[in-house]
Design an enzyme around this catalytic site. Structure first.
Site, PDB file in Angstrom:
ATOM      1  N   HIS A  24      35.007  35.260  40.993  1.00 28.61           N
ATOM      2  CA  HIS A  24      36.302  35.847  40.618  1.00 28.61           C
ATOM      3  C   HIS A  24      37.065  36.165  41.898  1.00 28.61           C
ATOM      4  CE1 HIS A  24      38.503  38.783  37.680  1.00 28.61           C
ATOM      5  NE2 HIS A  24      39.324  38.392  38.658  1.00 28.61           N
ATOM      6  N   HIS A  26      41.001  35.289  43.533  1.00 33.36           N
ATOM      7  CA  HIS A  26      42.325  34.658  43.506  1.00 33.36           C
ATOM      8  C   HIS A  26      42.701  34.311  44.945  1.00 33.36           C
ATOM      9  CE1 HIS A  26      43.044  35.885  39.299  1.00 33.36           C
ATOM     10  NE2 HIS A  26      42.307  36.926  39.639  1.00 33.36           N
ATOM     11  N   HIS A 204      40.743  36.366  31.999  1.00 33.25           N
ATOM     12  CA  HIS A 204      40.749  37.808  32.224  1.00 33.25           C
ATOM     13  C   HIS A 204      40.928  38.486  30.863  1.00 33.25           C
ATOM     14  CE1 HIS A 204      41.378  36.445  36.263  1.00 33.25           C
ATOM     15  NE2 HIS A 204      41.666  37.652  36.750  1.00 33.25           N
ATOM     16  N   GLU A 207      40.291  44.159  30.994  1.00 30.61           N
ATOM     17  CA  GLU A 207      40.520  44.936  32.219  1.00 30.61           C
ATOM     18  C   GLU A 207      41.387  46.140  31.854  1.00 30.61           C
ATOM     19  OE1 GLU A 207      42.333  44.425  36.749  1.00 30.61           O
ATOM     20  OE2 GLU A 207      42.862  42.973  35.193  1.00 30.61           O
ATOM     21  N   ASP A 285      37.954  39.742  43.687  1.00 31.58           N
ATOM     22  CA  ASP A 285      39.231  39.633  42.996  1.00 31.58           C
ATOM     23  C   ASP A 285      40.376  39.269  43.956  1.00 31.58           C
ATOM     24  OD1 ASP A 285      41.093  39.664  40.981  1.00 31.58           O
ATOM     25  OD2 ASP A 285      40.744  41.724  40.353  1.00 31.58           O
ATOM     26  N   ASP A 286      41.012  40.263  44.568  1.00 32.97           N
ATOM     27  CA  ASP A 286      42.115  40.063  45.509  1.00 32.97           C
ATOM     28  C   ASP A 286      41.812  40.889  46.765  1.00 32.97           C
ATOM     29  OD1 ASP A 286      44.331  38.591  43.795  1.00 32.97           O
ATOM     30  OD2 ASP A 286      43.505  40.190  42.537  1.00 32.97           O
TER      31      ASP A 286
END
Length: 340
Positions: A24, A26, A204, A207, A285-286
């Site tokens: 996961h 991005h 997703h 969340e 994630d980011d």
């Protein structure tokens, strides 16, 4: 005084040695402020910050939408094939130091095509970066194209058509961006077409959105992996189903904390998921926006939850087993984990 059964130093050493798969991530969310400034200068793009420190100060989010606003703003500096190559390779070089052996990378083509960047430009840059990372660093990869859920079905279908010439380089489709108010059902037909094209479906869900969104992702989109999935725990029957079907959840501790999904890293659902037999994994994630790459997430959550040696190894196994790697490659990495 007796020594703890698993000391913090032992825990840290185990995590550092663990062969990691990141499921996961991005790629646009790995754009560090330093590279953002470099690309802005290279491409003559004006940005509303006068220093790297000013950018970092802006990374103060109260919810998912606040984050997305600055995320899309940062994306504006990505213009050329070289930009996407440099972004991708920078991420791979960074996580090589974290022990990442395999990365399954999300990208958001609509975030680029909507501002006039050709789909092929994005694909050429990202894939060349992935290929160089595999040659130089030995990190294998898979590439997952995400649809932006705040845009309409028509835009998602158009993006899927643009992807057809690239099916030899695309491995899956995902669904990201603003969750609340954009249920998975909105993209049921698009995902059916993507599955027919042989693309692995993930999304997703859970969340910020309710457990009902997780059910829709499973039943209407046919997903084989859940990104986040935290709120599935609110529904006992749904949790039992996820465990029974062996679905992998790609949990992102620092992301949950930064976006106020949880109040403290000790509130991460990872241990609860493991206790309930769910195949949870650790991901970043980011990372440029949330303050930590995959090893940072492992260390923080393992310390906060006092994870045992076996729980850490299980998180590592879950990621390898839940990856899109060929069976022989999965077996090789699992053997390395078992040897620790």
């Amino acid at each position: 005084m007796t020594q703890p059964r698993f000391s913090p130093a032992e825990r840290r050493a185990l995590i550092d040695a663990l062969p990691k798969a990141e499921l996961h991530l991005h790629i646009e969310g790995s754009l560090e402020p330093e590279l953002l400034f470099e690309l802005a200068k290279r491409n003559g793009v004006e940005i509303p910050y006068d220093s790297v420190e000013a950018v970092r100060a802006a990374y103060d989010f109260s919810n998912l939408q606040d984050f997305l606003d600055i995320y899309y703003q940062g994306m504006s500096v990505l213009r050329t094939e070289r930009d996407f190559h440099d972004l991708t390779l920078a991420y791979l070089e960074r996580v090589h130091a974290d022990g990442v052996v395999h990365a399954e990378i999300f990208f958001d083509p609509q975030g680029h095509t909507e501002r006039g960047i050709a789909f092929d430009t994005v694909m050429k840059g990202i894939t060349s970066g992935l290929d160089e990372g595999q040659r130089r660093l030995g990190i294998s990869h898979r590439l997952i194209m995400c649809f932006l859920r705040h845009l309409d079905e028509e835009s998602a279908f158009a993006t899927l058509e643009q992807a057809r010439p690239w099916l030899d380089r695309l491995d899956g489709v995902g669904l990201d961006s603003s969750e609340v108010g954009h249920p998975p059902s909105k993209f049921e037909r698009v995902f059916a077409e993507a599955r027919a094209m042989g693309l692995f479906p993930t999304a997703h869900a859970g969340e910020e959105g309710p457990p009902a969104y997780v059910r829709e992702a499973l039943d209407l989109l046919g997903v084989k992996r859940l990104d986040h999935g935290n709120r599935a725990l609110e529904d006992a029957a749904l949790t039992e189903r996820i465990a029974r079907e062996g679905l992998v959840l790609t949990v992102c501790p620092f992301s949950n904390l930064k976006l106020c999904v949880i109040d403290d890293i000790a509130d991460s659902p990872l241990k609860t998921m493991l206790d309930k037999g769910l195949k949870a994994t650790v991901n970043s994630d980011d990372p440029a926006y949330f303050g930590g790459y995959i090893a940072d997430n492992y260390h923080a959550v393992a310390d906060a939850l006092d994870l045992s040696r076996e729980e850490i190894l299980q998180l590592g196994r879950n990621a390898i087993e839940g990856s899109l790697l060929a069976p022989a490659e999965r077996a090789r990495h699992l053997a390395a984990i078992d040897a620790l």
